[in-house]
Enzyme design. Sequence first.
Site, PDB file in Angstrom:
ATOM      1  CB  CYS A   1      47.444   9.278 -22.084  1.00 12.97           C
ATOM      2  SG  CYS A   1      48.386   8.918 -20.602  1.00 12.97           S
TER       3      CYS A   1
ATOM      4  CG  HIS B   1      31.182   5.405 -17.517  1.00 16.64           C
ATOM      5  ND1 HIS B   1      31.287   4.494 -16.507  1.00 16.64           N
ATOM      6  CD2 HIS B   1      32.007   5.004 -18.491  1.00 16.64           C
ATOM      7  CE1 HIS B   1      32.152   3.571 -16.864  1.00 16.64           C
ATOM      8  NE2 HIS B   1      32.606   3.850 -18.055  1.00 16.64           N
TER       9      HIS B   1
HETATM   10  C1  PEP Z   1      45.984   9.139 -15.621  1.00 13.53           C
HETATM   11  O1  PEP Z   1      46.263   8.984 -14.430  1.00 13.53           O
HETATM   12  O2  PEP Z   1      45.647  10.245 -16.120  1.00 13.53           O
HETATM   13  C2  PEP Z   1      46.041   7.999 -16.543  1.00 13.53           C
HETATM   14  C3  PEP Z   1      45.897   8.175 -17.838  1.00 13.53           C
HETATM   15  O3  PEP Z   1      46.207   6.762 -16.032  1.00 13.53           O
HETATM   16  P1  PEP Z   1      45.029   5.959 -15.255  1.00 13.53           P
HETATM   17  O4  PEP Z   1      43.752   6.731 -15.486  1.00 13.53           O
HETATM   18  O5  PEP Z   1      45.024   4.607 -15.832  1.00 13.53           O
HETATM   19  O6  PEP Z   1      45.503   6.017 -13.842  1.00 13.53           O
END
Ligand code: PEP
Length: 545
Positions: free
Chosen positions: A478, A187
């Site tokens: 993402c 964070h």
């Molecule tokens: C990732 O692994 O980069 C992702 C976006 O999924 P999570 O953070 O929910 O595992």
Amino acid sequence: MREPQLSGVGVSPGRASGPVVKVTESIEEPASTPAPDDPHAEAARVAPAAQAVAARLEATAERTSGDAAAILTTTAAMAADPALVSQAEQLVTAQRIPAARAVYEAANNFATALASAGGYMAERVRDMHDVRDRIIAELLGIEPPGVPALEQPSVLVARDLAPADTASLDPDKVLALVTEEGGPTSHTAILARSLRIPAVVAAKGVLTMDADAVAVDGLTGEVRPVDPSAPVVTATESGTAEWNGVGATSDGHRVAVLANVGAPADALTAAEAGAEGVGLFRTEFSYLDAGAEPTVAEQQAAYAAVLGPFAGKSVIVRTLDAGADKPLEFLSQEDEPNPALGVRGLRVSFERTGVLDRQLTAIAGAAEESRAEVSVMAPMVATAEEAAWFADRVRAAGLSRAGVMIEVPSAALTAREVFDAVDFVSLGTNDLAQYTFAADRQLGAVAALNDPWQPALLRLIALVGEAAKEKGKPAGVCGEAAADPLLARVLAGVGITSLSMNPGSIRAVGASLASATLADCERAAEAALAAPTAAAARIAVAEVQ
Ligand code: PEP
Ligand code: MG
């Protein structure tokens, strides 16, 4: 003697130097004596103290926005939790102990339960301790621990910061942040970037560094003592926050700027922050404390609430990513020696196909209800065969666009074959880094390996970008890598077509893309890919801009 400089992970670019203010860790453990004369009157003090703390946090939330506001609202809800208050009240009357001691014990019981639940729940332990200390300080009439009121612009040094502390920082008074623990996806890192404060995390030894003033470089991760009489310096390098709301380079190459969301409140925040759509809807976030599989109708209602603010816009819904750091009770696995490498993500669906099919039915229903342009993707896909298996089920459920996350190195290495099976991919760089470097993404001790600027990670991303161009299909990012404005240009330069992030970073990333041409981004990508280390990649890219 002047101490040598320290090196941590630079997570928010910019340079600053100035006096050090250390953040106090926690309040002293309150005594269990003297026994209150009137235990009922003493117990009655708990609820107003908890309410006062919650009200203060909520008032600060109202003065902030985006991630900071969401974090403060969640912490306020923890402070006002009736279960915490009533357990503390009972302890006062049953054990005849002072209210402050009772709050200490009750909050510690809650923190132990969160820690043993593991994963995301365990990450709330820091918040629970923060809430505990704030209520105790209120009861004792003392200053709460955490960030003291700053009299002059200063560099804050802490073991780690409670999210509520970071969210309420005054960027005019905080020159830079340095934490001994924490990682690039903590964070602290996310909020420092959105507040545009230079920050370095995982700077081992900074708490014991004997320096009255330090210079901090949020790009290279260097922290070194400086002469306290030297003038205060500050130079934030996160670019202008001006952005017209369309994700594109200055010469019009489109890179959609999207949001990661997990709940209806996030979706509203994301829409207000200017997200062009949703690049990752983490559906499992709605069910982290569900004891049983939610019905199709319940799921449809939950998903429609998130899709609502994005009618007419693109939303990528991820199917349940259960396991490892996000256990779901109704999909829990037998004890696995190594859960991050076990039956998690899409692998759960091979055994529990009905759960996947019911979720897809609910998503299809929610898509129709909301009129958002819904695509569906699977987490933790390792091979092209798995991708094809998932795409078949998505289409059988009446949904037209199927994709997969690329967060396992094997999927990045076979991106061409994966693309043949699906309509799009999205790189989950948090897990892709964890599996590439064999470094737990939740462990501060290996945070430097999980730095999204690591050349090995960038080279895997570039492989996927090349495959996307060849196949003419979209490849998004993402993971937290997408939230770094400078890295966003590198990602655009390797052929990534959309970036999805926490809503607090949207404006800075949109502005960074808008102030570079596609050729600038390609030059940035070339410089980063040729760098031998993460720090060298950051410096090389900053120099070509
Ligand atoms: C990732 O692994 O980069 C992702 C976006 O999924 P999570 O953070 O929910 O595992
Ligand atoms: Mg992931």
